[in-house]
Design an enzyme around this catalytic site. Structure first.
Site, PDB file in Angstrom:
ATOM      1  N   ALA A 177     -15.839  15.055  -7.281  1.00 29.39           N
ATOM      2  CA  ALA A 177     -16.882  14.425  -6.470  1.00 29.39           C
ATOM      3  C   ALA A 177     -16.289  13.485  -5.433  1.00 29.39           C
ATOM      4  O   ALA A 177     -16.732  13.464  -4.271  1.00 29.39           O
ATOM      5  CB  ALA A 177     -17.849  13.673  -7.374  1.00 29.39           C
ATOM      6  N   ARG A 204     -15.310  26.351 -13.472  1.00 27.22           N
ATOM      7  CA  ARG A 204     -16.521  26.492 -12.681  1.00 27.22           C
ATOM      8  C   ARG A 204     -16.292  27.500 -11.564  1.00 27.22           C
ATOM      9  O   ARG A 204     -15.177  27.658 -11.076  1.00 27.22           O
ATOM     10  CB  ARG A 204     -16.958  25.136 -12.102  1.00 27.22           C
ATOM     11  CG  ARG A 204     -17.266  24.102 -13.188  1.00 27.22           C
ATOM     12  CD  ARG A 204     -17.801  22.810 -12.580  1.00 27.22           C
ATOM     13  NE  ARG A 204     -19.093  22.995 -11.934  1.00 27.22           N
ATOM     14  CZ  ARG A 204     -20.265  22.943 -12.561  1.00 27.22           C
ATOM     15  NH1 ARG A 204     -20.311  22.716 -13.879  1.00 27.22           N
ATOM     16  NH2 ARG A 204     -21.389  23.103 -11.903  1.00 27.22           N
ATOM     17  N   HIS A 262      -0.259 -11.046 -16.986  1.00 29.06           N
ATOM     18  CA  HIS A 262       0.142 -10.910 -18.388  1.00 29.06           C
ATOM     19  C   HIS A 262      -0.834 -11.730 -19.244  1.00 29.06           C
ATOM     20  O   HIS A 262      -1.157 -12.857 -18.900  1.00 29.06           O
ATOM     21  CB  HIS A 262       1.561 -11.439 -18.589  1.00 29.06           C
ATOM     22  CG  HIS A 262       1.968 -11.525 -20.024  1.00 29.06           C
ATOM     23  ND1 HIS A 262       2.401 -10.427 -20.731  1.00 29.06           N
ATOM     24  CD2 HIS A 262       2.002 -12.582 -20.879  1.00 29.06           C
ATOM     25  CE1 HIS A 262       2.700 -10.805 -21.971  1.00 29.06           C
ATOM     26  NE2 HIS A 262       2.466 -12.107 -22.082  1.00 29.06           N
TER      27      HIS A 262
END
Length: 503
Positions: A326, A274, A481
């Protein structure tokens, strides 16, 4: 109130994306008068064309993948009869619109004045907004104009055969075949989505591995997972020619061995990065200029303030070490708003910002890669554990790994992390204007995850790296677990010399 009074504010923000609106909201909450100029839609690329709609579609892709797994692994005789594309699009757009209305509502409640129109600088404290006149900002101006997809020279997007990441989700229907150019996070996510939806996918990346900015093992495990799903991955390869056809494209790809391969596809999706948006901003009018890459660099990273006092930058306009993410923009917006309000400022610690790719499998990382640590001459310890070594990893059956990089004993607590742009980290103190290390050793420098839902597992590691914890600090805490996260705990146990299932 006169027009002059109405157009005088404390803070004027240009751009209503994540960085811009977070600055506006925080500044308003601190009692400042705020004007936010946005020429398109509040929320910017992330909300309307990127993060939110793409993750909505990727969730739909997960559901499709789950049906295939149920049939192929678990004996659940289920199939996808058809895909109602308009219904999928409607759900995606509904999510986007609810978020859009939510952000707009927050701004209204906070008292932020949103002005629709293109804004340009006319001086170091003045901005002209098309259709609304000239505004004066007493405290400062914040540039948050974001970025747009890059295209290759001579290759134009038509929204049908050649698309960018901004319009890929909005092209009509689903193609039967896609050539994705670019193996960064965006390209990988789109390759993953289209494969889930049944397309034949070829993913081409010029670097020697996928996600070239991430740890080498991340790229390797990700490529293995994508290939297992039937995606053709070609790293170290370049696009040398493209021919537009009536019903798609015919591209020529050069492999690392110099072979020229012809790849046909209904759609070419270009995801090669970008570029910052500064056109029409008239930086020169305020005494500013973009660098050779188009970024507007701050003179003071601890305040994100440019060389012109009172003009600050957030989001995709910032060069590295800012990450163009963001969630980093949110932090930048908070910092700038608090700076403009006169509160003590503290630089954004980019080294502890998590980086996530929402493909299948997902990747999530924070801190240094192994190569970065070694390039800094650090004495390190590295431990990698496959998720398939855990019971829950076997249940998911997607492979993946946990990789932890820690400073060896005596190597120094901050380990050369690229955080020091003017402010100390949490375990260090300022004394006489200099930063003194607390002297901790063996700190965790980086954590890298590949596998199902690791985007939801990285927060723990963000705190571990951000607080300079050592493997022994983490090893004393018990992970549930059976979970995927216990692989993280086991990796730290082994580094601390207390390995249970791993030796």
């Amino acid at each position: 109130m006169s027009e002059t009074d109405a157009n005088t504010t404390d803070v004027l923000v240009i751009g209503g994306g994540t960085g811009g609106y977070s600055t506006a909201l925080r500044a308003a909450s601190l009692g400042l008068r705020v004007v936010l100029a946005e020429r398109d839609l509040i929320g910017g690329t992330c909300l309307h064309r990127g993060c939110i709609p793409s993750k909505a579609m990727l969730h739909a892709a997960e559901l499709v993948d789950g049906i295939a797994e149920a049939r192929e692994r678990w004996g659940v005789k289920a199939t996808v009869d058809s895909l109602d594309w308009p219904a999928l699009v409607a759900t995606r757009d509904g999510i986007v619109e609810r978020n859009h209305q939510g952000v707009a509502g927050h701004l209204r409640t906070a008292g932020v004045r949103v002005v629709k129109g293109t804004a340009r600088l006319t001086g170091p404290r003045t901005v002209r907004i098309e259709g609304a006149g000239e505004f004066t900002a007493r405290r400062g101006i914040v540039l948050a104009t974001g970025s747009r997809p890059r295209l290759l020279p001579g290759l134009a997007a038509d929204g049908r055969r050649v698309v960018t990441s901004d319009d890929a989700l909005f092209a009509a229907g689903l193609p039967a075949s896609v050539l994705v150019l670019g193996g960064g996070a965006i390209g990988v996510e789109y390759a993953s989505f289209h494969r889930s939806m049944g397309a034949e996918v070829t993913l081409v990346e010029a670097a020697g591995r996928l996600l070239p900015l991430e740890d080498e093992d991340v790229g390797r495990h990700l490529a293995r997972g994508l290939k297992k799903r039937g995606i053709t991955v070609r790293t170290g390869s370049t696009l040398t020619g493209t021919e537009l056809l009536a019903d798609g494209v015919r591209a020529t790809v050069r492999t690392p061995k110099g072979e020229e391969l012809v790849v046909g596809a209904e759609r070419l999706l270009v995801a090669v990065g970008r570029a910052p948006v500064t056109d029409g901003l008239d930086l020169a009018a305020a005494g500013l200029a973009a660098d050779e890459r188009g970024f507007v660099a701050p003179a003071d990273w601890s305040r994100l303030e440019t060389s012109v006092p009172g003009i600050h930058v957030v989001g995709d306009l910032l060069p590295p070490p800012s990450l163009g993410l963001a969630h980093a923009s949110f932090a930048e917006g908070l910092l700038v708003a608090e700076t403009l309000a006169g509160l003590p400022s503290r630089a954004v610690d980019y080294a502890t910002v998590p980086r996530v790719t929402y493909s299948s499998p997902q990747t999530a990382s924070v801190g240094l890669t192994e190569a970065e640590a070694r390039a800094r001459g650090l004495d390190i310890k590295v431990n990698t554990m496959p998720l398939a070594a855990t019971a829950k990893g076997m249940v998911h059956g997607q492979g993946g790994m946990v990789k932890v990089i820690a400073a060896a004993d005596g190597a120094g607590g901050d380990g050369g992390l690229p955080w020091a742009w003017g402010s100390p980290r949490s375990n260090e103190v300022e004394s006489g204007g200099e930063v003194e290390s607390s002297g901790k050793t063996g700190a965790v420098l980086g954590v890298h995850l590949v596998g199902p839902q690791v985007s939801e597992m990285i927060a723990e590691s963000q705190l571990i790296v951000g607080w300079d914890a050592e493997p022994a600090d983490v090893a004393q805490h018990i992970h549930a677990h059976p979970t995927l996260s216990e692989a993280v705990g086991e990796t730290f146990l082994t580094l601390a010399g207390r390995g249970l299932h791993q030796h």
